[in-house]
Design an enzyme around this catalytic site. Structure first.
Site, PDB file in Angstrom:
ATOM      1  CG  HIS A 135      -4.482  -7.296   1.141  1.00 33.76           C
ATOM      2  ND1 HIS A 135      -4.736  -6.452   0.093  1.00 33.76           N
ATOM      3  CD2 HIS A 135      -3.391  -6.798   1.769  1.00 33.76           C
ATOM      4  CE1 HIS A 135      -3.842  -5.482   0.090  1.00 33.76           C
ATOM      5  NE2 HIS A 135      -3.013  -5.669   1.091  1.00 33.76           N
ATOM      6  CB  SER A 166      -0.867   0.074   1.259  1.00 29.62           C
ATOM      7  OG  SER A 166      -1.743  -0.993   1.325  1.00 29.62           O
ATOM      8  CE1 TYR A 199      -8.205  -5.889   2.607  1.00 32.47           C
ATOM      9  CE2 TYR A 199      -6.272  -6.404   3.932  1.00 32.47           C
ATOM     10  CZ  TYR A 199      -6.912  -5.607   2.996  1.00 32.47           C
ATOM     11  OH  TYR A 199      -6.260  -4.539   2.453  1.00 32.47           O
ATOM     12  CD  GLU A 200      -8.054  -7.351  -1.818  1.00 28.36           C
ATOM     13  OE1 GLU A 200      -8.557  -7.114  -2.926  1.00 28.36           O
ATOM     14  OE2 GLU A 200      -6.825  -7.315  -1.608  1.00 28.36           O
ATOM     15  CG  HIS A 230      -2.404  -2.191  -3.323  1.00 27.28           C
ATOM     16  ND1 HIS A 230      -1.375  -3.063  -3.093  1.00 27.28           N
ATOM     17  CD2 HIS A 230      -2.902  -1.892  -2.118  1.00 27.28           C
ATOM     18  CE1 HIS A 230      -1.269  -3.296  -1.796  1.00 27.28           C
ATOM     19  NE2 HIS A 230      -2.186  -2.594  -1.180  1.00 27.28           N
ATOM     20  CG  ASN A 282       0.044   2.579  11.975  1.00 23.72           C
ATOM     21  OD1 ASN A 282       0.033   2.206  10.797  1.00 23.72           O
ATOM     22  ND2 ASN A 282      -0.314   1.794  12.968  1.00 23.72           N
ATOM     23  CB  ALA A 289       1.935  -0.222   4.934  1.00 24.80           C
ATOM     24  CG  MET A 319      -4.012  -5.999   7.754  1.00 25.47           C
ATOM     25  SD  MET A 319      -5.417  -4.968   7.305  1.00 25.47           S
ATOM     26  CE  MET A 319      -5.535  -3.903   8.748  1.00 25.47           C
ATOM     27  CB  SER A 320       0.019  -8.166   3.036  1.00 29.22           C
ATOM     28  OG  SER A 320       1.145  -7.370   3.379  1.00 29.22           O
ATOM     29  CG  HIS A 348      -6.569   1.908   3.597  1.00 25.43           C
ATOM     30  ND1 HIS A 348      -5.446   1.105   3.571  1.00 25.43           N
ATOM     31  CD2 HIS A 348      -6.912   2.100   2.297  1.00 25.43           C
ATOM     32  CE1 HIS A 348      -5.131   0.818   2.312  1.00 25.43           C
ATOM     33  NE2 HIS A 348      -6.012   1.411   1.526  1.00 25.43           N
TER      34      HIS A 348
HETATM   35  N1  HPA Z   1      -2.022  -2.898  11.580  1.00 26.05           N
HETATM   36  C1  HPA Z   1      -2.181  -3.711  10.521  1.00 26.05           C
HETATM   37  N2  HPA Z   1      -1.788  -3.388   9.308  1.00 26.05           N
HETATM   38  C2  HPA Z   1      -1.219  -2.194   9.123  1.00 26.05           C
HETATM   39  C3  HPA Z   1      -1.033  -1.293  10.182  1.00 26.05           C
HETATM   40  C4  HPA Z   1      -1.462  -1.663  11.477  1.00 26.05           C
HETATM   41  O1  HPA Z   1      -1.333  -0.915  12.463  1.00 26.05           O
HETATM   42  N3  HPA Z   1      -0.447  -0.180   9.656  1.00 26.05           N
HETATM   43  C5  HPA Z   1      -0.274  -0.425   8.329  1.00 26.05           C
HETATM   44  N4  HPA Z   1      -0.737  -1.634   8.005  1.00 26.05           N
END
Ligand code: HPA
Length: 267
Positions: free
Chosen positions: A80, A28, A82-83, A58, A229, A110, A205-206, A241
């Site tokens: 992903h 991302s 989750y999709e 993306h 973050n 990310a 998440m990936s 996001h």
């Molecule tokens: N958690 C999960 N996925 C992420 C995060 C997070 O804090 N930041 C960027 N992708």
């Protein structure tokens, strides 16, 4: 014709001479590296069996060409888990990369960091993972190749080369353990405290299913996270996001330089 044969035919028509050595998956907000590749881009929509990556941030295209004189194949987007609940969504694209000649895969993503010494805007070199989602992309695979050894999934030699490239670029790069949390919702602070106790340094998440698939296919794997973050409960950003997409370019610029420096060293 199989899906993979169809995809390869489309690729061969667009880029008859492409012989990529290094494949990449861009996460991302990390797509800018694909723009630097001199070559051709083929939208996933034109490639049989490729995912229709539906996540904003993306660019769903396969880019084939050279970067720092090295032939690369860049997957500008991922599907992903989750999709659609498919942990093996990236299997066919990775099989295509291997068929084209890639022996190395660099994965980027990310993540949310747990570590004060790896703050937002910095990078983390993944040296191991925790498959907290518990899903394997190899469920349903019937050959004995499914019993993949993940002891050194993140190749030590490749990690050393990426660390050296980061040092040459003057960018701090610390190593850590990435936990795969399925998403698409972010984690709760209690979940982050738990993942930290389990030994993780960051969450995302990936990546994990892709690493498992790539090792299954015999590719040498390296993975770098861009910290967008501090994970839930550890910082005061409003995790979203939008925030991920807005913050990723800071780390992406550093990551782009490190990857380019690494490629220069391959020649
Ligand atoms: N958690 C999960 N996925 C992420 C995060 C997070 O804090 N930041 C960027 N992708």
């Amino acid at each position: 014709m199989s899906e993979i044969a169809k995809a390869l035919t489309t690729i061969r028509n667009a880029a008859p001479d492409a012989r990529p050595r290094v494949g990449m998956i861009l996460g991302s907000g990390l797509g800018s590296l694909a723009d630097a590749v001199e070559g051709v881009s083929i939208p996933y929509a034109e490639l049989a069996g490729f995912p229709h990556a539906g996540v904003s941030g993306h660019t769903a295209a396969l880019t084939l060409g050279t970067l720092e004189g090295v032939e690369v194949a860049v997957l500008g987007g991922r599907e992903h888990y989750y999709e659609n609940g498919r942990a093996d969504a990236m299997r066919l694209p990775l099989e295509v990369l291997r068929e084209l000649g890639c022996d190395t895969l660099l994965i980027t993503n990310a993540c949310g960091s747990f570590r004060a010494d790896i703050p937002p805007g910095n990078l983390m070199l993944i040296n191991d993972h925790i498959n907290y989602s518990g899903r394997s992309p190899l469920i349903g695979e019937s050959t004995d190749a499914r019993f993949v050894n993940l002891t050194e999934a993140y190749d030590p030699t490749l990690r050393a080369a990426l660390l050296a490239a980061a040092e040459a670029e003057g960018e701090p790069l610390l190593e850590g353990v990435y936990a795969w949390y399925s998403g698409p919702n972010f984690e709760t602070p209690a979940e982050i405290r738990m993942l930290k106790m389990l030994g993780a340094d960051a969450v995302g998440m990936s990546t994990v299913p892709e690493v498992i698939l790539a090792r299954f296919l015999g590719l040498t794997v390296g993975a770098v996270s861009v910290v967008t973050n501090m994970a839930a409960g550890l910082g005061n950003e409003n995790i979203s996001h939008e925030h991920t997409k807005a913050s990723a370019p800071v780390g992406a610029e550093k990551l782009g330089r490190i990857i380019r420096r690494y490629l220069v060293g391959l020649e």
